[in-house]
Structures are given as C-alpha cells and as structure tokens.
Design a protein around this motif. Structure first.
Motif, PDB file in Angstrom:
ATOM      1  N   GLY A   1     -49.587  17.788  10.109  1.00  0.00           N
ATOM      2  CA  GLY A   1     -48.111  17.305   9.974  1.00  0.00           C
ATOM      3  C   GLY A   1     -47.536  18.704   9.764  1.00  0.00           C
ATOM      4  N   ARG A   2     -47.901  19.504   8.485  1.00  0.00           N
ATOM      5  CA  ARG A   2     -47.082  21.215   8.721  1.00  0.00           C
ATOM      6  C   ARG A   2     -47.562  21.975   9.597  1.00  0.00           C
ATOM      7  NH1 ARG A   2     -49.840  19.602   3.371  1.00  0.00           N
ATOM      8  NH2 ARG A   2     -51.486  20.670   3.290  1.00  0.00           N
TER       9      ARG A   2
ATOM     10  N   GLY B   1     -57.290  17.022   7.275  1.00  0.00           N
ATOM     11  CA  GLY B   1     -56.416  15.432   7.546  1.00  0.00           C
ATOM     12  C   GLY B   1     -54.606  15.745   8.306  1.00  0.00           C
ATOM     13  N   ASP B   2     -54.186  14.433   8.028  1.00  0.00           N
ATOM     14  CA  ASP B   2     -52.828  14.094   8.480  1.00  0.00           C
ATOM     15  C   ASP B   2     -51.953  15.259   7.865  1.00  0.00           C
ATOM     16  OD1 ASP B   2     -53.737  12.163   9.568  1.00  0.00           O
ATOM     17  OD2 ASP B   2     -53.341  10.767   8.127  1.00  0.00           O
ATOM     18  N   GLY B   3     -51.395  15.171   6.133  1.00  0.00           N
ATOM     19  CA  GLY B   3     -51.028  16.436   5.672  1.00  0.00           C
ATOM     20  C   GLY B   3     -50.787  17.038   6.359  1.00  0.00           C
ATOM     21  N   LYS B   4     -52.121  18.739   6.675  1.00  0.00           N
ATOM     22  CA  LYS B   4     -52.218  19.024   7.036  1.00  0.00           C
ATOM     23  C   LYS B   4     -51.936  19.720   8.574  1.00  0.00           C
ATOM     24  CE  LYS B   4     -55.979  21.636   4.063  1.00  0.00           C
ATOM     25  NZ  LYS B   4     -57.361  21.730   3.964  1.00  0.00           N
TER      26      LYS B   4
END
Length: 223
Positions: free
Chosen positions: A78-79, A73-76
């Motif tokens: 991004g990290r 997903g986008d959050g992971k």
C-alpha cells in the motif's frame, strides 16, 4: 526498473483452474514507455494488477527497484502504491461532488501533505494538463477529454515514478484519443516517468517506444 521472472497467475473457477498469466518474464527499464496490447480476456488487466502491486502472482517474482512486490505484505504494498505508482483508468473515477482541484488533492491526502501545499500542487498539476482555468468545475461540468485530463493530473500530482494507464482512451473518440495520448507522451518525456499503457487499440499501442503483445496469458515482444 521492473523485473518479472517466470510470473504465473492462476484462478479457481468452480472445478476449473484458469491461467491468466503463463510464465511471464519481462524487464522494463526506468523511464521507458511501453504498450501492452491484447484482446479482452488475454491477460492485460491481470498483468497490470501485478505491475501496480494490486495482486500477487501464484508463482514467480515481481520486483520494482529493490522491492519484491510478490513477497511484501499488504501494508508495504500500500505504501509503494501511495508513493511510487499512479493509475489512470478508462472510466476516469472522479468523485462527482468534488471540484477538479479537490479531486486532484485526494491523491495527496494519504501522504500527509498539508492543506496549503496540496492546493498549490493540485493547481499546478491541473495547469500542466491545460486545465488551469477549470479548478472549481465539477466533473459534470467538464467534457470527456477534460475529465480524463483531471484524472491524469490526479495521477501525477504525487510525483510517482510509474504511471499505469488502463485503456486511458477507451471512452473517447478518435480525435480526443490522439489528444490524450499526445498529453501522456509529452508528460512522460518531460517528467521521466515509466509509462505503461494497456490497450486493445493498435493506434495507441504504436505510439509507445516498445510494444508487448499478450494473448491467452502469454507475453511476446511486438514488432
């Protein structure tokens, strides 16, 4: 280590389907220096976006270590970008109102690094690229080669495992091009980075230990 398997990327342009990448399968071991060379519109930038976790393939898989970049997903994603992957661009992308040191510190802001340590690491990163005496200078007070050195320091200050350089010498003259490539190669050797350079310049591509050619979305190994 990067593992790409049967990666295809298509876009819709009006009533047409455009293929930017076509069935790309590729392995890049940790610590390798790779150049990806090809004409404008051949797929270089699309491939770099895939490697940089900025986009996902239409088909196929992209793995960086144990992370499947094509599925996260986008959050992971991004990290992963924040911690493991850094970018150097042709246009430097420095904030004009910030000093060289403050520009470098921006790379650490999202990582929760305390202010004192940010300043120390930014100063050390600038010293490593030969700008230890330019910490307080604004981008407008620096030459093109110095601005690109600031951009490289900003990319390396967070200690990434992967450095992606998109036409890093495209705005520089021949002498400065060679100077920046000497710097990147030296930092790659010293820090054990995976260094991937996207370029149209054969002189730059030949500096890499491995050369890949991309044209019309098809990737091949160079000589």
């Amino acid at each position: 280590m990067y593992e790409l398997s049967n990666v295809t990327k298509t876009y819709e342009q009006g009533k047409r389907t455009v293929t930017a990448l076509s069935d790309v399968t590729l392995s890049i071991p940790d610590g390798q220096m790779v150049a990806i060379q090809g004409p404008t519109g051949g797929g270089k930038s699309t491939l770099l976006q895939m490697l940089g976790a900025l986009d996902r393939p239409t088909e196929g898989t992209i793995e960086l270590g144990e992370a499947n970049l094509s599925k996260l997903g986008d959050g992971k994603l991004g990290r992963i970008r924040a911690r493991e992957i850094s970018f150097v661009f042709q246009s430097f992308n420095l904030i004009p109102t910030l000093s060289a040191q403050d520009n470098v510190e921006t790379a650490l802001a999202l990582l929760g690094v305390r202010s004192t340590l940010r300043k120390e690491r930014a100063a050390a990163a600038l010293a490593s690229v030969g700008l230890g005496d330019r910490l307080g200078h604004l981008p407008t007070e620096l030459s093109g080669r110095q601005r690109q050195r600031v951009a490289i320091a900003r990319a390396l200050v967070k200690e990434p495992t992967v450095l992606l350089a998109d036409e890093p010498t495209g705005n520089l003259d021949e002498e400065t091009r060679d100077e920046i490539m000497d710097l990147l190669e030296g930092l790659w050797q010293a820090q054990g980075l995976t260094l991937i350079v996207v370029t149209h310049d054969t002189a730059v591509a030949r500096r890499a230990r491995r050369r890949l050619l991309i044209k019309k979305g098809v990737l091949t190994e160079g000589a």
